[in-house]
Design an enzyme around this catalytic site. Structure first.
Site, mmCIF file in Angstrom:
data_model
loop_
_atom_site.group_PDB
_atom_site.id
_atom_site.type_symbol
_atom_site.label_atom_id
_atom_site.label_comp_id
_atom_site.label_asym_id
_atom_site.label_seq_id
_atom_site.Cartn_x
_atom_site.Cartn_y
_atom_site.Cartn_z
ATOM 1 N N CYS B 16 17.011 -41.681 -41.566
ATOM 2 C CA CYS B 16 18.035 -40.653 -41.778
ATOM 3 C C CYS B 16 17.969 -39.554 -40.726
ATOM 4 O O CYS B 16 18.244 -38.386 -41.006
ATOM 5 C CB CYS B 16 17.875 -40.042 -43.171
ATOM 6 S SG CYS B 16 17.962 -41.243 -44.503
ATOM 7 N N ALA B 17 17.570 -39.900 -39.496
ATOM 8 C CA ALA B 17 17.511 -38.909 -38.408
ATOM 9 C C ALA B 17 18.888 -38.275 -38.216
ATOM 10 O O ALA B 17 19.908 -38.852 -38.600
ATOM 11 C CB ALA B 17 17.065 -39.604 -37.124
ATOM 12 N N ALA B 20 21.374 -40.321 -36.647
ATOM 13 C CA ALA B 20 21.938 -41.371 -37.503
ATOM 14 C C ALA B 20 23.246 -40.899 -38.139
ATOM 15 O O ALA B 20 24.153 -41.704 -38.384
ATOM 16 C CB ALA B 20 20.931 -41.774 -38.572
ATOM 17 N N ARG B 21 23.343 -39.589 -38.385
ATOM 18 C CA ARG B 21 24.601 -39.062 -38.933
ATOM 19 C C ARG B 21 25.715 -39.180 -37.906
ATOM 20 O O ARG B 21 26.871 -39.481 -38.233
ATOM 21 C CB ARG B 21 24.429 -37.605 -39.369
ATOM 22 C CG ARG B 21 23.611 -37.492 -40.666
ATOM 23 C CD ARG B 21 23.355 -36.046 -41.082
ATOM 24 N NE ARG B 21 24.558 -35.229 -41.063
ATOM 25 C CZ ARG B 21 24.564 -33.944 -40.716
ATOM 26 N NH1 ARG B 21 23.455 -33.328 -40.341
ATOM 27 N NH2 ARG B 21 25.689 -33.266 -40.722
ATOM 28 N N SER B 40 15.705 -45.443 -46.182
ATOM 29 C CA SER B 40 14.736 -44.413 -45.819
ATOM 30 C C SER B 40 13.470 -44.713 -46.600
ATOM 31 O O SER B 40 13.517 -45.399 -47.631
ATOM 32 C CB SER B 40 15.276 -43.030 -46.193
ATOM 33 O OG SER B 40 14.235 -42.071 -46.161
ATOM 34 N N ARG B 41 12.342 -44.195 -46.135
ATOM 35 C CA ARG B 41 11.132 -44.371 -46.939
ATOM 36 C C ARG B 41 11.257 -43.604 -48.248
ATOM 37 O O ARG B 41 10.507 -43.827 -49.187
ATOM 38 C CB ARG B 41 9.914 -43.910 -46.129
ATOM 39 C CG ARG B 41 9.552 -44.871 -45.006
ATOM 40 C CD ARG B 41 8.482 -44.283 -44.113
ATOM 41 N NE ARG B 41 8.935 -43.000 -43.566
ATOM 42 C CZ ARG B 41 8.171 -42.168 -42.867
ATOM 43 N NH1 ARG B 41 6.907 -42.474 -42.639
ATOM 44 N NH2 ARG B 41 8.649 -41.043 -42.390
ATOM 45 N N LYS B 107 17.584 -44.924 -27.876
ATOM 46 C CA LYS B 107 16.755 -44.762 -26.679
ATOM 47 C C LYS B 107 15.705 -43.676 -26.921
ATOM 48 O O LYS B 107 15.985 -42.776 -27.721
ATOM 49 C CB LYS B 107 17.579 -44.475 -25.428
ATOM 50 C CG LYS B 107 18.747 -43.523 -25.624
ATOM 51 C CD LYS B 107 18.663 -42.110 -25.353
ATOM 52 C CE LYS B 107 17.830 -41.041 -25.414
ATOM 53 N NZ LYS B 107 17.973 -39.746 -25.795
ATOM 54 N N ARG B 179 9.570 -35.949 -31.009
ATOM 55 C CA ARG B 179 9.584 -36.257 -29.584
ATOM 56 C C ARG B 179 8.464 -35.601 -28.784
ATOM 57 O O ARG B 179 8.375 -35.785 -27.580
ATOM 58 C CB ARG B 179 10.954 -35.889 -28.987
ATOM 59 C CG ARG B 179 12.017 -36.876 -29.404
ATOM 60 C CD ARG B 179 13.408 -36.395 -29.060
ATOM 61 N NE ARG B 179 13.938 -35.524 -30.101
ATOM 62 C CZ ARG B 179 15.134 -34.947 -30.058
ATOM 63 N NH1 ARG B 179 15.901 -35.132 -29.006
ATOM 64 N NH2 ARG B 179 15.560 -34.181 -31.043
#
Lengths: 364, 364
Positions: B16-17, B20-21, B40-41, B107, B179
């Site tokens: 759900c990063a 991703a939205r 998602s977990r 990426k 990151r």
């Protein structure tokens, strides 16, 4: 022959290079300068040049001399502009300063910093003003860009600089031009164009010298060993980094981009603006990606600056003002311009050394 | 659960990063794609995500799963989008391909080329389409820029490329973001932003691999050894040269400049255009300095391109078209996208190796 206080500074020009016609025009355009004499090794060439620049400016022709010495020996000449091949700068700039003439020296200033140091030393000991021919430093746009870069709320701390200075030389240039001849301009593209790129980087860094210079791999040289294309990266102890590329082999470009912690600046016609009367740059400050990174919160702003005089006339005007202050006893020569030139030359030397060492990093 | 011929490709999203939205929205905008499931977990997080993207798109919510496995086990899911931390790409991309799902992989594709090779191998042996998440490659502007660069009469031969990909991370990001975590995204700014800069250089060079990669001096790392800022130069045997700079420490920039023997191209919002509906670049062709170098014979031309869909929707559309062709038996998976990804990853690896060797030149 001493000029009265406030009279325009009387220039002599050594040589009839094309760029000398540009600077002759700038002397005519500058309100505090007058073109008094031009010298060439060929008197007919000097006469033709004198007639051409007089006609272009609708002014009386300057005196024409068949040698550079005669220009220096003319007591009415107060300042000289030296657009000779770089290999001749040391001799003629020193000779001019020794005769008490202020020295406006075309770039690259010298073949190496030791030569430049000798020139600066003689200028200092003779109390004459020195300046190199980096015209763009005198453009109003340059001052406006400095304002942006100096604003901590807009630009923040300097992080990265990149510049290119390139034009595509034709076959005749690559065969015959002074700038690719090892005995006349052995620095090639590094001296002619890299001077701009390196100068722009130093300017953007407000003349903080980098700690290291590292040539980029695979510089290109002609058969005589003169650089046709090269680049380098510079690094400062505080993490600032810069790269430049200079070349006779790419289409014309004069890019400078400067990135800070808060903003950035872009200009694509730095050393020679697209047109004379107006120049612009783009700045972005405080931008971030909008929600979901669908765009930017702010886009670059074009900042346009009117140019009351072409940048080369601004240069002549500033140089003549300084020379006039010295002549009329108001001030000593301004050392700033020699320092700017010396730092540029130091980096040119460092890049050349790095190239000679196979692109090893050179400490400054 | 097999989809009928011509039916939209049904996507599952792993994680759900935030990005991703953005891609969920792109799936909704793309005429040949449908969002079928998200995993998602945490099941509550998956449900909240499903509700949010459904509400944003005014569509029925996708299924919400409390694990990634369930998404892969859902036979209705034909393709997955994987925006997980880079360290998890190998495992989940391989698992997805082994279940016969087409793989759209965010990426940087992988931590190293050997991991990517495993992913590509499994995609190939399972007959599924692979593509990485470089959205800008799918923008109409990119195609229009290629047209300019491919025109020998306008652009000529490629000589020099420079790109920057930077944004200024805040203190929270620099402390907590995935990151900058060595166990999740050990490539740091090189993977996240350098992927764009390196990808842009390869794209401009029409995917000719350089002969060498040399990291620029003084990359900056955090205390865990993750890159916060770095750059490199690339060189090709024919004299082409490129530099890039990527950083979490500079204001946002997405510059690409490409210089050829006849022309040049500039864009300042490459990877994320300023706005969604329209994007532009500047091109200059056949320019030279005018007489006495008082200006340029030609100035840059702005080329604006309308965007019928946001670039991420163009990406989804292209990926879904390829996946549909495979599903409906019209074609085999298109290998081009894996090759583009692999070359990018090769250069990321080479820059990382060069940095680890103290900025030594690495042969490719």
């Amino acid at each position: 022959m001493a000029a009265a206080e406030g009279e325009p500074i009387r220039f002599g020009i050594l040589g009839c290079a094309t760029i000398a016609r540009k600077v002759a025009r700038a002397i005519h355009l500058s309100p505090n300068a007058a073109l008094h004499a031009v010298g060439s090794r060929s008197l007919p060439k000097a006469r033709a040049f004198a007639a051409a620049v007089a006609s272009a400016a609708a002014a009386a022709p300057p005196r024409a001399y068949g040698s550079y010495e005669e220009v220096l020996d003319d007591p009415a000449v107060e300042a000289v502009y030296v657009p000779l091949p770089t290999a001749l700068h040391l001799g003629w700039a020193v000779a001019a300063a020794e005769k008490g003439k202020h020295v406006l020296l075309e770039k690259p200033a010298a073949l190496r910093v030791s030569d430049l140091d000798r020139i600066l030393e003689v200028c200092q000991s003779n109390g004459v003003q020195f300046m190199d021919g980096s015209m763009w430093l005198h453009h109003h746009r340059t001052a406006r860009m400095r304002q942006f870069l100096s604003d901590p709320t807009l630009f923040g701390n300097l992080r990265v600089i990149h510049s290119t200075s390139t034009f595509r030389a034709d076959a005749v240039f690559l065969e015959h031009n002074i700038r690719v001849k090892p005995d006349l301009d052995s620095l090639g593209a590094l001296g002619d164009l890299g001077w701009y790129g390196i100068g722009a980087i130093l300017w953007a860094a407000d003349y903080a010298l980098p700690a290291t210079a590292t040539a980029l791999p695979a510089p290109q040289l002609n058969q005589a060993g003169v650089l046709l294309s090269c680049g380098a990266s510079f690094h400062w102890h505080d993490g600032k980094a810069a790269t430049f590329h200079s070349s006779f082999l790419s289409a014309v470009s004069m890019d400078l981009s400067v990135h800070g912690s808060g903003g950035s600046l872009q200009v694509t016609d730095l050393a020679i603006p697209f047109r004379e009367d107006r120049a612009a740059f783009e700045s972005t400050a405080g931008a971030h990606f909008s929600e979901l990174h669908l765009g930017w919160s702010r886009t670059p702003e074009e900042v346009a600056v009117e140019a009351p005089l072409p940048q080369e006339a601004m240069m002549v005007k500033e140089f003549a003002e300084l020379a006039m202050g010295v002549r009329d006893g108001f001030r000593r020569p301004e050392p700033k311009w020699g320092e700017v030139t010396r730092k540029t030359q130091l980096l040119v030397d460092a890049v050349k050394t790095s190239i000679e060492l196979g692109c090893k990093t050179v400490d400054l």
